[in-house]
Design a protein around this motif. Structure first.
Motif, PDB file in Angstrom:
ATOM      1  N   LYS A  17       0.810  -1.221   0.000  1.00  0.00           N
ATOM      2  CA  LYS A  17       0.000   0.000   0.000  1.00  0.00           C
ATOM      3  C   LYS A  17       0.843   1.271   0.000  1.00  0.00           C
ATOM      4  O   LYS A  17       0.310   2.369  -0.090  1.00  0.00           O
ATOM      5  CB  LYS A  17      -0.932   0.004   1.221  1.00  0.00           C
ATOM      6  N   LYS A  18       2.178   1.110   0.168  1.00  0.00           N
ATOM      7  CA  LYS A  18       3.123   2.236   0.146  1.00  0.00           C
ATOM      8  C   LYS A  18       2.828   3.279   1.226  1.00  0.00           C
ATOM      9  O   LYS A  18       3.033   4.476   1.030  1.00  0.00           O
ATOM     10  CB  LYS A  18       3.163   2.909  -1.233  1.00  0.00           C
ATOM     11  N   MET A  19       2.345   2.819   2.385  1.00  0.00           N
ATOM     12  CA  MET A  19       2.093   3.721   3.507  1.00  0.00           C
ATOM     13  C   MET A  19       3.408   4.046   4.207  1.00  0.00           C
ATOM     14  O   MET A  19       4.348   3.259   4.159  1.00  0.00           O
ATOM     15  CB  MET A  19       1.185   3.055   4.545  1.00  0.00           C
ATOM     16  N   SER A  20       3.409   5.170   4.882  1.00  0.00           N
ATOM     17  CA  SER A  20       4.562   5.479   5.728  1.00  0.00           C
ATOM     18  C   SER A  20       4.576   4.467   6.874  1.00  0.00           C
ATOM     19  O   SER A  20       3.531   3.896   7.231  1.00  0.00           O
ATOM     20  CB  SER A  20       4.448   6.897   6.304  1.00  0.00           C
ATOM     21  N   LYS A  21       5.734   4.265   7.458  1.00  0.00           N
ATOM     22  CA  LYS A  21       5.840   3.312   8.557  1.00  0.00           C
ATOM     23  C   LYS A  21       4.953   3.746   9.730  1.00  0.00           C
ATOM     24  O   LYS A  21       4.336   2.908  10.386  1.00  0.00           O
ATOM     25  CB  LYS A  21       7.294   3.164   9.007  1.00  0.00           C
ATOM     26  N   GLU A  22       4.858   5.030   9.956  1.00  0.00           N
ATOM     27  CA  GLU A  22       4.043   5.544  11.063  1.00  0.00           C
ATOM     28  C   GLU A  22       2.559   5.252  10.845  1.00  0.00           C
ATOM     29  O   GLU A  22       1.865   4.789  11.747  1.00  0.00           O
ATOM     30  CB  GLU A  22       4.266   7.058  11.248  1.00  0.00           C
ATOM     31  N   GLU A  23       2.054   5.540   9.644  1.00  0.00           N
ATOM     32  CA  GLU A  23       0.646   5.290   9.336  1.00  0.00           C
ATOM     33  C   GLU A  23       0.362   3.792   9.338  1.00  0.00           C
ATOM     34  O   GLU A  23      -0.665   3.339   9.844  1.00  0.00           O
ATOM     35  CB  GLU A  23       0.271   5.900   7.978  1.00  0.00           C
ATOM     36  N   ALA A  24       1.273   3.010   8.782  1.00  0.00           N
ATOM     37  CA  ALA A  24       1.108   1.555   8.756  1.00  0.00           C
ATOM     38  C   ALA A  24       1.095   0.992  10.180  1.00  0.00           C
ATOM     39  O   ALA A  24       0.318   0.087  10.492  1.00  0.00           O
ATOM     40  CB  ALA A  24       2.218   0.904   7.937  1.00  0.00           C
ATOM     41  N   THR A  25       1.931   1.528  11.040  1.00  0.00           N
ATOM     42  CA  THR A  25       1.974   1.081  12.442  1.00  0.00           C
ATOM     43  C   THR A  25       0.656   1.384  13.131  1.00  0.00           C
ATOM     44  O   THR A  25       0.106   0.539  13.841  1.00  0.00           O
ATOM     45  CB  THR A  25       3.148   1.745  13.183  1.00  0.00           C
ATOM     46  N   ARG A  26       0.118   2.566  12.901  1.00  0.00           N
ATOM     47  CA  ARG A  26      -1.168   2.936  13.506  1.00  0.00           C
ATOM     48  C   ARG A  26      -2.268   1.987  13.055  1.00  0.00           C
ATOM     49  O   ARG A  26      -3.019   1.446  13.863  1.00  0.00           O
ATOM     50  CB  ARG A  26      -1.530   4.390  13.144  1.00  0.00           C
ATOM     51  N   ARG A  27      -2.348   1.746  11.753  1.00  0.00           N
ATOM     52  CA  ARG A  27      -3.396   0.876  11.222  1.00  0.00           C
ATOM     53  C   ARG A  27      -3.189  -0.570  11.690  1.00  0.00           C
ATOM     54  O   ARG A  27      -4.143  -1.264  12.013  1.00  0.00           O
ATOM     55  CB  ARG A  27      -3.462   0.921   9.708  1.00  0.00           C
ATOM     56  N   ALA A  28      -1.953  -1.032  11.736  1.00  0.00           N
ATOM     57  CA  ALA A  28      -1.661  -2.399  12.188  1.00  0.00           C
ATOM     58  C   ALA A  28      -2.087  -2.577  13.646  1.00  0.00           C
ATOM     59  O   ALA A  28      -2.694  -3.596  14.004  1.00  0.00           O
ATOM     60  CB  ALA A  28      -0.177  -2.707  12.018  1.00  0.00           C
ATOM     61  N   LYS A  29      -1.811  -1.604  14.473  1.00  0.00           N
ATOM     62  CA  LYS A  29      -2.208  -1.678  15.891  1.00  0.00           C
ATOM     63  C   LYS A  29      -3.731  -1.719  16.026  1.00  0.00           C
ATOM     64  O   LYS A  29      -4.270  -2.478  16.825  1.00  0.00           O
ATOM     65  CB  LYS A  29      -1.619  -0.504  16.678  1.00  0.00           C
ATOM     66  N   GLU A  30      -4.417  -0.921  15.240  1.00  0.00           N
ATOM     67  CA  GLU A  30      -5.885  -0.929  15.262  1.00  0.00           C
ATOM     68  C   GLU A  30      -6.429  -2.297  14.867  1.00  0.00           C
ATOM     69  O   GLU A  30      -7.350  -2.821  15.502  1.00  0.00           O
ATOM     70  CB  GLU A  30      -6.452   0.131  14.305  1.00  0.00           C
ATOM     71  N   ALA A  31      -5.862  -2.875  13.820  1.00  0.00           N
ATOM     72  CA  ALA A  31      -6.323  -4.188  13.354  1.00  0.00           C
ATOM     73  C   ALA A  31      -6.039  -5.262  14.396  1.00  0.00           C
ATOM     74  O   ALA A  31      -6.884  -6.134  14.651  1.00  0.00           O
ATOM     75  CB  ALA A  31      -5.653  -4.537  12.023  1.00  0.00           C
ATOM     76  N   LEU A  32      -4.873  -5.213  15.015  1.00  0.00           N
ATOM     77  CA  LEU A  32      -4.541  -6.190  16.058  1.00  0.00           C
ATOM     78  C   LEU A  32      -5.497  -6.072  17.240  1.00  0.00           C
ATOM     79  O   LEU A  32      -5.983  -7.073  17.775  1.00  0.00           O
ATOM     80  CB  LEU A  32      -3.089  -6.028  16.505  1.00  0.00           C
ATOM     81  N   GLU A  33      -5.780  -4.849  17.649  1.00  0.00           N
ATOM     82  CA  GLU A  33      -6.717  -4.654  18.759  1.00  0.00           C
ATOM     83  C   GLU A  33      -8.112  -5.144  18.390  1.00  0.00           C
ATOM     84  O   GLU A  33      -8.821  -5.715  19.219  1.00  0.00           O
ATOM     85  CB  GLU A  33      -6.735  -3.184  19.178  1.00  0.00           C
ATOM     86  N   MET A  34      -8.501  -4.958  17.121  1.00  0.00           N
ATOM     87  CA  MET A  34      -9.821  -5.393  16.671  1.00  0.00           C
ATOM     88  C   MET A  34     -10.005  -6.906  16.827  1.00  0.00           C
ATOM     89  O   MET A  34     -11.101  -7.375  17.099  1.00  0.00           O
ATOM     90  CB  MET A  34     -10.042  -4.989  15.207  1.00  0.00           C
ATOM     91  N   VAL A  35      -8.923  -7.662  16.678  1.00  0.00           N
ATOM     92  CA  VAL A  35      -9.017  -9.112  16.782  1.00  0.00           C
ATOM     93  C   VAL A  35      -8.593  -9.627  18.167  1.00  0.00           C
ATOM     94  O   VAL A  35      -8.396 -10.826  18.362  1.00  0.00           O
ATOM     95  CB  VAL A  35      -8.217  -9.831  15.665  1.00  0.00           C
ATOM     96  N   GLY A  36      -8.448  -8.707  19.107  1.00  0.00           N
ATOM     97  CA  GLY A  36      -8.149  -9.113  20.476  1.00  0.00           C
ATOM     98  C   GLY A  36      -6.689  -9.397  20.763  1.00  0.00           C
ATOM     99  O   GLY A  36      -6.362 -10.089  21.724  1.00  0.00           O
TER     100      GLY A  36
END
Length: 162
Positions: A17-36
């Motif tokens: 997706k060519k996201m910045s590492k910061e934006e990708a980290t934010r989205r990855a953390k949200e997704a991880l939290e979503m699945v517990g």
């Protein structure tokens, strides 16, 4: 290459997706939290995680990419019975949030409860499809009738589905 849980979810966001590492980290953390998967597990490697945690991280990796549909092939097949529930709860949560999923599963009871539509396959061919309640209460194809008859005696959910 072994990646931590967080890196595993983030890598596709950065590379594809060519996201910045910061934006990708934010989205990855949200997704991880979503699945517990909480912060205490973000820096763990696969060998340090249970099968259920690994499967939930795989689901987080998929949802982080924001696909229009998520395909899952037997998402609970290699899990211990105690861990199956963890993964099914995540899938149910996604279903309730209207995430479109196509799931191949032998977890028939779960499929009948969570699905909007189910398809019965025999020999690689779809023999019947429709709402779970219709398939269970009024199967039309002979193969579906035999299948429902086989599971009806073993499971109380067949008679109570929707």
């Amino acid at each position: 290459m072994h990646l931590t849980a967080l890196d595993n979810v983030r890598i596709g966001l950065v590379k594809v997706k060519k996201m910045s590492k910061e934006e990708a980290t934010r989205r990855a953390k949200e997704a991880l939290e979503m699945v517990g998967i909480g912060e205490d597990l973000w820096n763990k490697y696969p060998a340090q995680l249970s099968g259920g945690q690994q499967q939930r991280i795989a689901i987080a990796r998929a949802i982080a990419m924001e696909p229009s549909i998520i395909l899952m092939d037997e998402p609970t097949s290699a899990l211990d019975p105690e861990l199956v529930g963890e993964v099914l709860r995540v899938i149910e949560k996604l279903a309730k949030s209207k995430t479109t999923m196509l799931i191949v599963t032998h977890e028939v009871g779960f499929a009948l409860e969570a699905a909007d539509e189910i398809m019965i396959m025999d020999g690689g061919v779809i023999v019947e499809k429709g709402p779970p309640s219709e398939i269970v209460r009024n199967p039309k194809h002979e193969r579906t009738k035999r299948f429902i008859a086989t599971i009806r005696g073993r499971r109380s959910w067949v008679s109570s589905t929707r």
